[in-house]
Structure formats: structure tokens, C-alpha cells
Design an enzyme around this catalytic site. Structure first.
Site, mmCIF file in Angstrom:
data_model
loop_
_atom_site.group_PDB
_atom_site.id
_atom_site.type_symbol
_atom_site.label_atom_id
_atom_site.label_comp_id
_atom_site.label_asym_id
_atom_site.label_seq_id
_atom_site.Cartn_x
_atom_site.Cartn_y
_atom_site.Cartn_z
ATOM 1 C CE LYS A 22 -1.638 1.660 4.017
ATOM 2 N NZ LYS A 22 -1.322 3.069 4.271
ATOM 3 C CG ASN A 23 2.358 2.594 3.543
ATOM 4 O OD1 ASN A 23 1.193 2.923 3.271
ATOM 5 N ND2 ASN A 23 2.766 2.314 4.757
ATOM 6 C CB CYS A 116 -3.117 11.213 10.915
ATOM 7 S SG CYS A 116 -3.402 9.460 10.778
ATOM 8 N NE ARG A 121 1.027 10.218 9.772
ATOM 9 C CZ ARG A 121 0.534 9.225 9.028
ATOM 10 N NH1 ARG A 121 -0.711 8.851 9.204
ATOM 11 N NH2 ARG A 121 1.267 8.645 8.102
ATOM 12 C CG ASP A 304 3.202 1.379 9.535
ATOM 13 O OD1 ASP A 304 3.435 1.549 8.320
ATOM 14 O OD2 ASP A 304 3.020 2.323 10.313
ATOM 15 N NE ARG A 397 -6.831 4.396 4.601
ATOM 16 C CZ ARG A 397 -5.817 4.788 5.375
ATOM 17 N NH1 ARG A 397 -5.984 4.982 6.648
ATOM 18 N NH2 ARG A 397 -4.615 4.977 4.855
HETATM 19 C C1 EPZ Z 1 4.624 6.654 6.119
HETATM 20 O O1 EPZ Z 1 3.953 7.778 6.674
HETATM 21 C C2 EPZ Z 1 3.587 5.543 6.093
HETATM 22 N N1 EPZ Z 1 2.457 5.964 5.273
HETATM 23 C C3 EPZ Z 1 3.116 5.237 7.512
HETATM 24 O O2 EPZ Z 1 2.247 4.114 7.429
HETATM 25 C C4 EPZ Z 1 4.321 4.855 8.356
HETATM 26 O O3 EPZ Z 1 3.902 4.657 9.693
HETATM 27 C C5 EPZ Z 1 5.366 5.975 8.307
HETATM 28 O O4 EPZ Z 1 5.719 6.237 6.932
HETATM 29 C C6 EPZ Z 1 6.634 5.622 9.072
HETATM 30 O O5 EPZ Z 1 7.172 4.461 8.558
HETATM 31 C C7 EPZ Z 1 2.578 5.941 3.941
HETATM 32 O O6 EPZ Z 1 3.609 5.594 3.410
HETATM 33 C C8 EPZ Z 1 1.367 6.341 3.147
HETATM 34 P P1 EPZ Z 1 7.014 9.889 8.101
HETATM 35 P P2 EPZ Z 1 4.677 9.236 6.632
HETATM 36 O O7 EPZ Z 1 6.997 11.122 7.288
HETATM 37 O O8 EPZ Z 1 5.428 9.371 5.383
HETATM 38 C C9 EPZ Z 1 7.579 13.179 11.429
HETATM 39 C C10 EPZ Z 1 0.284 2.873 7.752
HETATM 40 O O9 EPZ Z 1 -0.167 2.378 8.792
HETATM 41 N N2 EPZ Z 1 7.549 14.138 10.316
HETATM 42 O O10 EPZ Z 1 8.152 8.935 7.954
HETATM 43 O O11 EPZ Z 1 3.669 10.251 6.975
HETATM 44 C C11 EPZ Z 1 6.190 12.628 11.719
HETATM 45 O O12 EPZ Z 1 5.514 13.479 12.624
HETATM 46 C C12 EPZ Z 1 0.869 4.272 7.781
HETATM 47 O O13 EPZ Z 1 0.364 2.291 6.643
HETATM 48 C C13 EPZ Z 1 7.849 15.478 10.547
HETATM 49 O O14 EPZ Z 1 8.137 15.870 11.675
HETATM 50 O O15 EPZ Z 1 5.692 9.070 7.855
HETATM 51 C C14 EPZ Z 1 6.456 11.285 12.332
HETATM 52 O O16 EPZ Z 1 6.691 11.463 13.723
HETATM 53 C C15 EPZ Z 1 0.673 4.945 9.134
HETATM 54 N N3 EPZ Z 1 7.810 16.355 9.523
HETATM 55 C C16 EPZ Z 1 7.783 10.854 11.689
HETATM 56 O O17 EPZ Z 1 8.338 12.027 11.070
HETATM 57 C C17 EPZ Z 1 7.497 15.963 8.243
HETATM 58 O O18 EPZ Z 1 7.491 16.801 7.311
HETATM 59 C C18 EPZ Z 1 7.617 9.784 10.628
HETATM 60 O O19 EPZ Z 1 6.807 10.303 9.629
HETATM 61 C C19 EPZ Z 1 7.176 14.600 8.014
HETATM 62 C C20 EPZ Z 1 7.216 13.716 9.059
#
Ligand code: EPZ
Length: 417
Positions: A22-23, A116, A121, A304, A397
Site C-alpha cells: 500500500k505504502n 491523523c 503528522r 506499523d 483501507r
Molecule cells: C509513512 O507515513 C507511512 N504511510 C506510515 O504508514 C508509516 O507509519 C510511516 O511512513 C513511518 O514508517 C505511507 O507511506 C502512506 P514519516 P509518513 O513522514 O510518510 C515526522 C500505515 O499504517 N515528520 O516517515 O507520513 C512525523 O511526525 C501508515 O500504513 C515530521 O516531523 O511518515 C512522524 O513522527 C501509518 N515532519 C515521523 O516524522 C514531516 O514533514 C515519521 O513520519 C514529516 C514527518
């Protein structure tokens, strides 16, 4: 509203096949518009997030047609349109259209409500990357206008190795002038999959899967056919289920290296896993011992799989400790797990202590989010009696046909309206 009803305690045997990730798919679909040509994506999971992205493509005038596990995308006649909240709020990954449309048109106007249930996020790192490439950003109440006269490659350091920011910056940089370097880049397999697809369309990206990714801008991209990598989170969810109830249960179509952080933890607890080239087979043993888990970025233990692991830990003898370091609110499944009889203490919404081995009793529970919902399905599968899970839209989803797949290996599970 549909609910899942499951009667617990049945051994599961046979084979569960994993779908495409999915991701990865939710990033590949927006990325496809960068080439202005025909793209065929195969091994795409048949889940509602893909439908939501198809609606956004259609609103941009892209010709989309979906097969059972494929999607063909022809963006040769597309036009740049405003992406409304109604369209973008269906899934967080709609934000990949920011990078794709900025990279293609140097202009994007889209609503992104953000936020979220599992955490605040933010997307500050995505926006920092776009600005480093020369874009200006106007944000009004969740609506973003991001534009640039031209996009020029630059060095971008990510404060945290964000998956979304790493991918979004790649999308914006592939057609920019000159070289972009992303430092402290995320290393998840989905990053590698998106970079591979972009290179198959003619991009020049090196280093995906390492903390330093180099993107040299090219003038244009062309169509391609790409098969999505297996979903490591779906795979891990079923390997956890197999560890609890499997009798010669095989989870196939996966990349063992992508779930090594999970399989090594399960082996630490005493699970006997047969790990093949593209499968894991489990024959559950009588008792497991408590383990400690800390969620970190790849290749560490993935956030996850933290929620799906909780039911397993309730069946381990001793006190297991979980530390969630990625999100600030990713224990929402625990109250209903406790309602089913688990003994779990949570401190600061960051640390959980799970006391086992504790019998669970079937109850009426709620899916609070995608992986929390999967966790409740696992609780239901091992509980004594019947569990009814509401809000199943969250689960469907991210898990194609989870009820059918589990029923096929012997679970007493159904969707009821
Ligand atoms: C991706 O989300 C995945 N979603 C998430 O999976 C997954 O948990 C996450 O990566 C971490 O592996 C998709 O790929 C669609 P991040 P993403 O940006 O990209 C902080 C699921 O269950 N951050 O790596 O949003 C953020 O707050 C979902 O399938 C900032 O501070 O994750 C978080 O604490 C849930 N500023 C951390 O980084 C930013 O601009 C990780 O977020 C972006 C992120």
C-alpha cells in the site's frame, strides 16, 4: 456500518498470499503523472486508498483504468487542476500530488487537511524540500499553493528521515535543473520501489535505500510498466497471526529481508519460523516468552507492526515492553484490548508494559485506525468467544480481503452489516 465478527480459538492452516505494498502504490500512482505518457502498475493492492487516488487522477483529466490488481494511467491529456479537500482528505498520501504536480507543472494548488488520529503528522520537511528547490508556498487554512519559476537542484537535509518527505522531494526533483541531494533520507523499501519506478521512466536517481539519495534532473520522462513490491506490513501482520494460531501456515509472496526486524523478534520470543526465498511458514509452539520492542525507522522494528504485535505479546509469559518512538498517539487499540482481558499499562502514550500470558475474551470493540483495527482482528482470532469489530473501513483501507484470506485458512470470521 459493516462490522467484522470473529469467533476465536481456531487453528489456521494453509497459505496466505501477500499483496503489493500500500505504502508504495500510493506514491507510485501520483508519480506516474510525471511522464505524460502511458504507465501500467501491476501487483497493486485492491484497497480503498487506490480508489481514492484514482478519483484524484480522474479530476486531473488522467485516463485511468483498474484491473483486479493493476492500474493503467495515461496522463498524456491531463491538465493541472485544483485538488479539493473533498478529494484529498480521503487519504494522507494525497500529499504526493504536491511533489508530482510541482515537479511536472511547477505549480500545484491543493487542499491538504493533514493530521491523523495516530499523531499530528506535520509536512514541514516536505515543504522545506520544495522551498530548497526554489518553490514558494502559500498556505491558507489547509490549502496550499506551491509554485516556482524554475526548480533548481539543491542539497536538502531532513531533520528526521521522513518517508513521505523523502519521496515527495524525489518527485519534485526528477525534472529540476541540476542535482539534488537528500541527506538523512528515509531508507524504507518503499523509497527504493518509487526510485526504481522513476528510473524506469527515465529519471536519474542513485542511493535510494541509503541515507543519501542523489537525483540528477532530466528533461523529460517516458512511460513504463512496474510491479509494486510486496507489502511488508501486511506480510508481518499475517506472520504474527501465524505465530499465534498457525499449524503449518505459510505466508507467501513476501520479501523476508523486509520483515527481518519482526522475524528476529518473534524468534527471540520462541517462535519457530521456516524462512524461505519468498515465504515464511510457522508451526506455532505452546508457549512464548516476553520480549522488548522499540519502534524505529527502517531497518529497525516498524511502527506499523507495533499495534498488530500487541495481541501476540499478551500471549507471551512475562512482562513485554514496547516503546513507540515514531508517533505520539499509536496505542489507541489498547483500551479495547484491555476490555478483552489484557493486562497492559501505558505511560506517556509512549511506553507500554504487556503482562502475559493473559486469556482474552470476545467483546464488542472498535477499529480506531488502520493498524489498530488489524490488532483487534488478531485479538478476536485468539479470544475465547465472539468479537465484533466496528469501523472496519479503517482496516479495509490497508488489507485487501483480510476476511476472505483468513477464512480460507480456517478462521471463523465474516463481515456483517
Ligand atoms: C509513512 O507515513 C507511512 N504511510 C506510515 O504508514 C508509516 O507509519 C510511516 O511512513 C513511518 O514508517 C505511507 O507511506 C502512506 P514519516 P509518513 O513522514 O510518510 C515526522 C500505515 O499504517 N515528520 O516517515 O507520513 C512525523 O511526525 C501508515 O500504513 C515530521 O516531523 O511518515 C512522524 O513522527 C501509518 N515532519 C515521523 O516524522 C514531516 O514533514 C515519521 O513520519 C514529516 C514527518
Amino acid at each position: 456500518m459493516s462490522r467484522i465478527r470473529v469467533k476465536g480459538g481456531y487453528e489456521l492452516s494453509g497459505e496466505i498470499r501477500v499483496e503489493g505494498a500500500k505504502n508504495s502504490a500510493v506514491a507510485l500512482i501520483p508519480a506516474a503523472v510525471l511522464c505524460g505518457d502511458k504507465v501500467l502498475l501491476e501487483n497493486v493492492p485492491n484497497i480503498s486508498d487506490i480508489g481514492a487516488l484514482s478519483e484524484i487522477l480522474a479530476c486531473l483529466g488522467v485516463d485511468v483504468s483498474r484491473g483486479e490488481n493493476s492500474i493503467s494511467i495515461d496522463s498524456s491529456k491531463m491538465s493541472n487542476k485544483i485538488i479539493t479537500c473533498e478529494l484529498s482528505s480521503k487519504l494522507r498520501a494525497s500529499y504526493y500530488f504536491m511533489g508530482a504536480l510541482l515537479g511536472k507543472y511547477k505549480y500545484v494548488n491543493m487542499c491538504f487537511p493533514g493530521g491523523c488520529s495516530i499523531g499530528e503528522r506535520p509536512i514541514n520537511l516536505h515543504l522545506k524540500g520544495f522551498e530548497k528547490l526554489g518553490a514558494t508556498i502559500e498556505e491558507n487554512d489547509g490549502n496550499f499553493i506551491i509554485k516556482a519559476d524554475k526548480l533548481i537542484g539543491d542539497d536538502i537535509f531532513l531533520d528526521v528521515p521522513s518517508v513521505g518527505a523523502t519521496i515527495n522531494i524525489m518527485l519534485a526533483a526528477v525534472l529540476a535543473k541540476g542535482k539534488t541531494v537528500i541527506d538523512n533520507a528515509a531508507m524504507e523499501p518503499e523509497i527504493v520501489d518509487v526510485a526504481s519506478f522513476l528510473n524506469e521512466m527515465g529519471a536519474d536517481i542513485k542511493g535510494a535505500g541509503t541515507p543519501k539519495i542523489e537525483i540528477v534532473g532530466v528533461d523529460e520522462l517516458h512511460g513504463a510498466t512496474h510491479s509494486v513490491i510486496p507489502d511488508r506490513i501486511e506480510a508481518g501482520t499475517y506472520v504474527i497471526i501465524a505465530s499465534l494460531l498457525g499449524h503449518e501456515l505459510k505466508v507467501s509472496g513476501l520479501v523476508p529481508g523486509h520483515i527481518e526486524s519482526l522475524t528476529s523478534k518473534l524468534e527471540e520470543a520462541g517462535v519457530k519460523l521456516e524462512i524461505g526465498k519468498n515465504y515464511v511458514r510457522v508451526d506455532k509452539v505452546g508457549s512464548y516468552k516476553a520480549i522488548d520492542v522499540k519502534t524505529v525507522v527502517y531497518p529497525g522494528f516498524p511502527t506499523d507492526l507495533q499495534q498488530p504485535l500487541i495481541p501476540f505479546l499478551t500471549q507471551c509469559h512475562g512482562v513485554s515492553h514496547v516503546e513507540e518512538t515514531i508517533y505520539e498517539n499509536r496505542f489507541m487499540n489498547i483500551p479495547d484490548t484491555v476490555k478483552m482481558g489484557a493486562k497492559i499499562d501505558v505511560v506517556d502514550n509512549t511506553y507500554a508494559s504487556i503482562h502475559g500470558k493473559t486469556a482474552l475474551v470476545g467483546s464488542d470493540v472498535v477499529a480506531t485506525d488502520l493498524r489498530g483495527g488489524a490488532s483487534m482482528v488478531i485479538c478476536g482470532l485468539i479470544a475465547d468467544g465472539v468479537t465484533t469489530i466496528s469501523n472496519v473501513g479503517h482496516i479495509l483501507r490497508g488489507y485487501q480481503d483480510i476476511v476472505g484470506k483468513l477464512k480460507n485458512v480456517g478462521a471463523k470470521i465474516e463481515i456483517v452489516d
